[in-house]
Design a protein around this motif. Sequence first.
Motif, PDB file in Angstrom:
ATOM      1  N   PRO A   1      37.234  57.005  42.720  1.00 48.16           N
ATOM      2  CA  PRO A   1      37.397  58.420  42.354  1.00 48.16           C
ATOM      3  C   PRO A   1      37.479  58.548  40.824  1.00 48.16           C
ATOM      4  N   PHE A   2      37.256  59.748  40.317  1.00 47.03           N
ATOM      5  CA  PHE A   2      37.368  59.979  38.880  1.00 47.03           C
ATOM      6  C   PHE A   2      38.771  59.600  38.398  1.00 47.03           C
ATOM      7  N   GLY A   3      38.809  58.949  37.239  1.00 49.65           N
ATOM      8  CA  GLY A   3      40.087  58.600  36.629  1.00 49.65           C
ATOM      9  C   GLY A   3      40.698  57.314  37.138  1.00 49.65           C
ATOM     10  N   GLU A   4      40.060  56.645  38.104  1.00 44.79           N
ATOM     11  CA  GLU A   4      40.603  55.402  38.641  1.00 44.79           C
ATOM     12  C   GLU A   4      39.712  54.224  38.258  1.00 44.79           C
ATOM     13  N   THR A   5      40.298  53.022  38.293  1.00 42.38           N
ATOM     14  CA  THR A   5      39.564  51.812  37.952  1.00 42.38           C
ATOM     15  C   THR A   5      39.397  50.940  39.184  1.00 42.38           C
ATOM     16  N   THR A   6      38.626  49.876  39.027  1.00 39.68           N
ATOM     17  CA  THR A   6      38.329  48.958  40.121  1.00 39.68           C
ATOM     18  C   THR A   6      39.603  48.369  40.709  1.00 39.68           C
ATOM     19  N   PRO A   7      39.742  48.321  42.035  1.00 40.09           N
ATOM     20  CA  PRO A   7      40.916  47.691  42.647  1.00 40.09           C
ATOM     21  C   PRO A   7      41.039  46.226  42.225  1.00 40.09           C
ATOM     22  N   GLU A   8      42.255  45.691  42.333  1.00 37.78           N
ATOM     23  CA  GLU A   8      42.516  44.323  41.885  1.00 37.78           C
ATOM     24  C   GLU A   8      41.639  43.299  42.569  1.00 37.78           C
ATOM     25  N   GLU A   9      41.248  43.540  43.815  1.00 36.39           N
ATOM     26  CA  GLU A   9      40.447  42.576  44.559  1.00 36.39           C
ATOM     27  C   GLU A   9      38.953  42.751  44.332  1.00 36.39           C
ATOM     28  N   GLY A  10      38.555  43.700  43.479  1.00 41.20           N
ATOM     29  CA  GLY A  10      37.139  43.987  43.295  1.00 41.20           C
ATOM     30  C   GLY A  10      36.549  43.405  42.022  1.00 41.20           C
ATOM     31  N   TRP A  11      35.226  43.447  41.928  1.00 38.58           N
ATOM     32  CA  TRP A  11      34.480  43.030  40.748  1.00 38.58           C
ATOM     33  C   TRP A  11      33.992  44.282  40.008  1.00 38.58           C
ATOM     34  N   PRO A  12      34.531  44.623  38.848  1.00 36.27           N
ATOM     35  CA  PRO A  12      34.035  45.795  38.122  1.00 36.27           C
ATOM     36  C   PRO A  12      32.622  45.552  37.615  1.00 36.27           C
ATOM     37  N   LEU A  13      31.743  46.535  37.804  1.00 43.97           N
ATOM     38  CA  LEU A  13      30.337  46.386  37.401  1.00 43.97           C
ATOM     39  C   LEU A  13      29.941  47.360  36.292  1.00 43.97           C
ATOM     40  N   TYR A  14      30.143  48.656  36.519  1.00 47.53           N
ATOM     41  CA  TYR A  14      29.721  49.663  35.531  1.00 47.53           C
ATOM     42  C   TYR A  14      30.753  50.782  35.447  1.00 47.53           C
ATOM     43  N   SER A  15      30.890  51.304  34.231  1.00 48.47           N
ATOM     44  CA  SER A  15      31.631  52.541  34.025  1.00 48.47           C
ATOM     45  C   SER A  15      30.630  53.688  34.066  1.00 48.47           C
ATOM     46  N   VAL A  16      30.996  54.766  34.750  1.00 45.00           N
ATOM     47  CA  VAL A  16      30.089  55.899  34.941  1.00 45.00           C
ATOM     48  C   VAL A  16      30.722  57.150  34.327  1.00 45.00           C
ATOM     49  N   SER A  17      30.058  57.709  33.306  1.00 45.69           N
ATOM     50  CA  SER A  17      30.552  58.906  32.618  1.00 45.69           C
ATOM     51  C   SER A  17      29.725  60.113  33.066  1.00 45.69           C
ATOM     52  N   VAL A  18      30.424  61.075  33.695  1.00 47.68           N
ATOM     53  CA  VAL A  18      29.755  62.239  34.285  1.00 47.68           C
ATOM     54  C   VAL A  18      30.080  63.479  33.441  1.00 47.68           C
TER      55      VAL A  18
END
Length: 300
Positions: free
Chosen positions: A178-195
């Motif tokens: 969701p907007f304003g949240e970051t990747t969960p601890e168990e996930g692999w962050p890939l891209y930041s999306v600016s809308v």
Amino acid sequence: MGNLSNQILAITTEVQTLSSLVQTFLNAQGQNISVDQIKSEINKAVATAVVNVMQQLEGLDVSIIRSDIDLLIQGISKAMLSAGLAHKDIEALTSKYIQHGTAVIRLFGVQSGCVVTRSTTATRNLNLSAGTLFKGHQIMAANEQLNGTSIPNNPTSATQVCEVYMINDGFMDFRSTPFGETTPEEGWPLYSVSVPAGNTEANEQYLAKVTLTSIRKLESNCPAILTAEPFVYVPLPYVVPDPDYAVILEAESDIGSAWELGDIYAKDKTVNGFKIATNGICDRLKVRWTLISKKGTGTL
């Protein structure tokens, strides 16, 4: 009965002695002093000062108050000022100048691929190319996912940001936060999306004005070789006077695969925060940190 001026002076001296003790601890930067030890020493000093002050008060000779009234007022004012400064110093000592907490270093990243692009066939969707992920020593395949996740509408008057990531939920899944949240601890962050503000399905189906920024930790030779050490940024609860402070680190636990062949160290110190890095290999490493900062001139 003792002389009133001497008794007031004795009371003031006790409070100033306590304040001096606090200053001694504040200037002990870089020494391996525990917070519990400091609190214990201060508590003992406070108890001693209280006993001595009470003894002085019991011996007050009120018959000479008239002749010593000016000295009485001056002495009490000085004692109250010293007590106030000591109290503020103790508060600063146990919060601002000695800060502590925990942080987790995560070694999650991308060995190859996992490129995110805009879909041209599905409204506000993103595609993921095939690739290879790593988590500590583990290597995992990520399959191509066309129209794998969607980006929310932004009807607000301000730009909104979310992240897209991979997570192993029984299978490797491509998702967005969701907007304003970051990747969960168990996930692999890939891209930041600016809308952008007002960017919705009604005026833009295929996300042409949406900005995709890679935040992948790319390490093509991991886990054999790392080009950049894993680290976590620690924002400080209280801003310190200058970045010349000591940080004591303790590896509390490793999560997942064992932590191997590594040290942990603080780097890139600022008055607002610092980084904890390791040259070891692990999924996640929980670190307990303690910051010791000396008091800046003219500051509390």
